[in-house]
Enzyme design. Structure first.
Site, PDB file in Angstrom:
ATOM      1  CB  VAL A 169      23.217  -4.000 -19.800  1.00  0.00           C
ATOM      2  CG1 VAL A 169      23.986  -2.699 -20.010  1.00  0.00           C
ATOM      3  CG2 VAL A 169      24.132  -5.070 -19.209  1.00  0.00           C
ATOM      4  N   PRO A 170      20.641  -1.721 -18.679  1.00  0.00           N
ATOM      5  CG  PRO A 170      20.229  -0.287 -16.865  1.00  0.00           C
ATOM      6  CD  PRO A 170      21.039  -1.495 -17.277  1.00  0.00           C
ATOM      7  CB  CYS A 171      21.620   0.428 -23.315  1.00  0.00           C
ATOM      8  SG  CYS A 171      20.775  -0.872 -24.207  1.00  0.00           S
ATOM      9  CG  HIS A 172      15.742   0.978 -21.045  1.00  0.00           C
ATOM     10  ND1 HIS A 172      16.327  -0.159 -20.518  1.00  0.00           N
ATOM     11  CD2 HIS A 172      15.015   1.530 -20.039  1.00  0.00           C
ATOM     12  CE1 HIS A 172      15.949  -0.289 -19.250  1.00  0.00           C
ATOM     13  NE2 HIS A 172      15.173   0.724 -18.941  1.00  0.00           N
ATOM     14  NE  ARG A 173      16.691   2.122 -16.065  1.00  0.00           N
ATOM     15  CZ  ARG A 173      16.932   1.247 -15.094  1.00  0.00           C
ATOM     16  NH1 ARG A 173      18.105   1.265 -14.475  1.00  0.00           N
ATOM     17  NH2 ARG A 173      16.016   0.372 -14.737  1.00  0.00           N
TER      18      ARG A 173
END
Length: 288
Positions: A246-250
């Site tokens: 889940v790419p919450c770094h984006r």
């Protein structure tokens, strides 16, 4: 009409439905064939429409358990008509009984492994029914302590790489999608995580942000139809236990600054730079 629109429509219909519609009824509502809808929905969201509806309901149920609700209260808070419906699927969707999940995983069996990546050490853990944690850290000891804090009463067993199909699949998929490996990305195993319905919506929206690009919390809130939900989106990102999946770094601040990240802002900066460089490589090849 783009191919994604009927899938999004189907997802919204499932979000709003107290009882999951049949596949035929759902397909008719979005003007797709049942076979295509089943295949395309699973490819897009990682599960069938029926599984999606159950997982959203269970996300609410699991969150209530984690917040301390009694099992009976959590059943009704999540919209289930009876406890029997919960227990019909609890082993598959929780990986443990409801009471066990509320008790920190008591009675559950968790298998995990660690491996090195360009961003540090990576830990992947699974229950008998799905992936329950993907974490980054500086060393294995810290990662193992974090897993013990998340599931203090579960049985935890470390396994070597190559001996657990789901763990290996997650590692291979991450390596492929982030350009750490040239091998094809395998199918994503099922997930076994606690989430509210809103958190699921946020996490799904995050997966639609192209690699190397970012969105502000407010922009993402607007995409979800609630411009005032920026703080809630930040909380959903903070509760994400699936690093890189889940790419919450984006997600970044309104002014474009990176903000924080559960696994470290320097890792976030490096990860976004790697994604941007990887995305720019095909453009350079086409221009040459």
């Amino acid at each position: 009409m783009s191919a994604i629109e009927p899938l999004e429509q189907a997802r919204r219909l499932l979000d709003e439905a107290d009882t999951a519609p049949s596949l035929d009824a759902l397909a008719s509502a979005v003007a797709l064939s049942p076979t295509y809808l089943q295949r395309a929905f699973r490819r897009r969201f990682g599960m069938s429409p029926a599984e999606y509806h159950r997982s959203r309901r269970f996300g609410q149920f699991k969150a209530a358990l984690r917040e301390g609700s009694a099992v009976t209260d959590a059943v009704y808070e999540a919209g289930f008509g009876s406890g029997s419906r919960v227990y019909e699927h609890s082993n598959r969707l929780l990986g443990m009984t409801p009471a066990s999940y509320r008790a920190g995983g008591a009675g559950a069996s968790i298998r995990y492994t660690t491996t090195g990546t360009p961003l540090g050490r990576l830990l992947v853990a699974t229950t008998t029914r799905g992936i329950c944690a993907v974490n980054l850290g500086d060393d294995d000891a810290a990662l193992e302590r974090g897993l013990a804090e998340e599931f203090p009463h579960a049985t935890r067993e470390r396994v070597d790489a190559g001996r657990e199909e789901w763990l290996d699949a997650v590692i291979a998929r991450i390596a492929s999608e982030l350009g750490w490996s040239d091998a094809a990305a395998p199918a994503m195993p099922p997930l076994d995580i606690a989430a509210t319905a809103f958190q699921w919506r946020v996490w799904e929206a995050l997966t639609r942000i192209p690699a190397g690009q970012t969105r502000s919390y407010r922009a993402l809130a607007t995409e979800l139809g609630d411009p005032n939900a920026a703080r809630a989106i930040g909380n959903a990102c903070g509760n994400n236990r699936l690093a890189l999946i889940v790419p919450c770094h984006r997600v970044v601040r309104e002014d474009g600054s990176l903000g924080g990240w559960r696994w470290g802002v320097e890792r976030k900066r490096e990860l976004l730079a790697r994604e941007r460089n990887r995305g720019a490589a095909p453009e350079r090849r086409r221009a040459s």
